[in-house]
Design an enzyme around this catalytic site. Sequence first.
Site, mmCIF file in Angstrom:
data_model
loop_
_atom_site.group_PDB
_atom_site.id
_atom_site.type_symbol
_atom_site.label_atom_id
_atom_site.label_comp_id
_atom_site.label_asym_id
_atom_site.label_seq_id
_atom_site.Cartn_x
_atom_site.Cartn_y
_atom_site.Cartn_z
ATOM 1 C CB ILE A 42 -2.722 -7.568 -19.160
ATOM 2 C CG1 ILE A 42 -2.768 -9.038 -19.587
ATOM 3 C CG2 ILE A 42 -3.141 -7.426 -17.696
ATOM 4 C CD1 ILE A 42 -4.136 -9.672 -19.470
ATOM 5 C CG HIS A 461 0.961 29.286 -2.131
ATOM 6 N ND1 HIS A 461 0.994 28.360 -1.116
ATOM 7 C CD2 HIS A 461 0.092 30.266 -1.744
ATOM 8 C CE1 HIS A 461 0.192 28.772 -0.141
ATOM 9 N NE2 HIS A 461 -0.374 29.927 -0.499
#
Length: 482
Positions: A42, A461
């Site tokens: 599934i 960052h």
Amino acid sequence: MSGTSYDVIIIGSGPGGYVTAIRAAQLGFKTAIVEREHLGGICLNWGCIPTKALLRSAEILDHANHAKSYGLTLEGKMTADVKDVVARSRGVSARLNGGVAFLMKKNKIDVIWGEAKLTKPGEISVGKSTKPVVEPQNPVPKGVKGEGTYTAKHIIVATGARPRALPGIEPDGKLIWTYFEAMKPDVMPKSLVVMGSGAIGIEFASFYRSMGAEVTVVEVMPQVMPVEDAEISAFARKQLEKRGLKILTEAKVAKVEKGANSVTAHVETKDGKVEKITADRLISAVGVQGNIEGLGLEALGVKTERGCIVIDGYGRTNVPGVYAIGDVAGPPMLAHKAEHEGVICIEKIAGVPGVHPMEKGRIPGCTYCNPQVASVGLTEAKAKEQGRDIRVGRYSFAANGKAIALGEDQGMIKTIFDKKTGELIGAHMVGAEVTELIQGFVVAMNLETTEEELMHTIFPHPTLSEMMKESVLDAYGRVLNA
């Protein structure tokens, strides 16, 4: 008997089944896998993967229709061709389905096509499948085995689960859908009622809203996505409602009236009032149940409970030589849980040193709606129920440079620590790409990382991941960028 005798036979080729088969082959076991419908189960064919393809189309559509906010101009309103959107989704599944077939061949795993039944310990009979072979696994792959009797010392049941149906509101494939029909609609409904706000329900609600449908979500519990932290759930609900979804909590669909091409849901609220909502279609997303029928479990005396097979921490049932993994063995019913459970099971059988039961409290959960939701560990409420003295940290997407640059500044990250030990015991997120961020906290929890170690970890960052560290800092009164 050499062609029908194996060390390990696995019934079901979903994520749990095929991964277990590969690991079994790696460990030197002669391995076979039985499948009745489509390789990949599934998840690959009708769940995890194709829904993400649909949601990606929805995401692109949302961005296109808000191009002006990025300084871009598109002529007219972007629209979706439902047939092309569905075709792309099915193509993604077909590609991965072929990938599973390749992996079976690469690892010299026999594929047996049909429906398996345990006839006695160490033996199964495989009969003709009663399930039609549907795309993308059509036709049946060449070179696979079929009906007959097969033996193995170890038989692992990995038959997965199917949508649960409520009495009187059974799916009919036309007006009342399960995720099967919702995955490939013939036409795009203009209005929709979604019954249930778990991952399946809320993902389809989000998708169809992006496609332009008027969507009403009906949830019997007090909050949407009931397993999530209440604060995260409330934030997600607010954002979903901003997108135009109508959400009714502490409500249930009491009955449904069918028209020629519409349904009317009688929605009963907690105060007993009934609201009638007419829509083109209704999606039933009230959970799933294990596929335990027709396997011969009762005759062998295999213990089941609440529609699932009872196992220990290594996948063993109460009958020697019979094992179960994945959805059929109970919650959480997640593909990644099934895969890891299968590896634990087969490595224990092989006697691999250091194998230990899964820590279910460290299994992440992800919901790919807009906004995304992801979590691992205890919610704040659960931690308090356990009597834990806790520290809680929070950080908003609105204070993160990368989120602002992306135009995705609505979200939050919440971390929960044991106040005495500094142990990270829960992490909860809502916002852009949090399903990709959550693994950082999963790794941290698995390594039993403390708040001090997280504080001394350097996050790059500018990234969304910086918010994870800021949330930790906030729990200890040391937040920097807020």
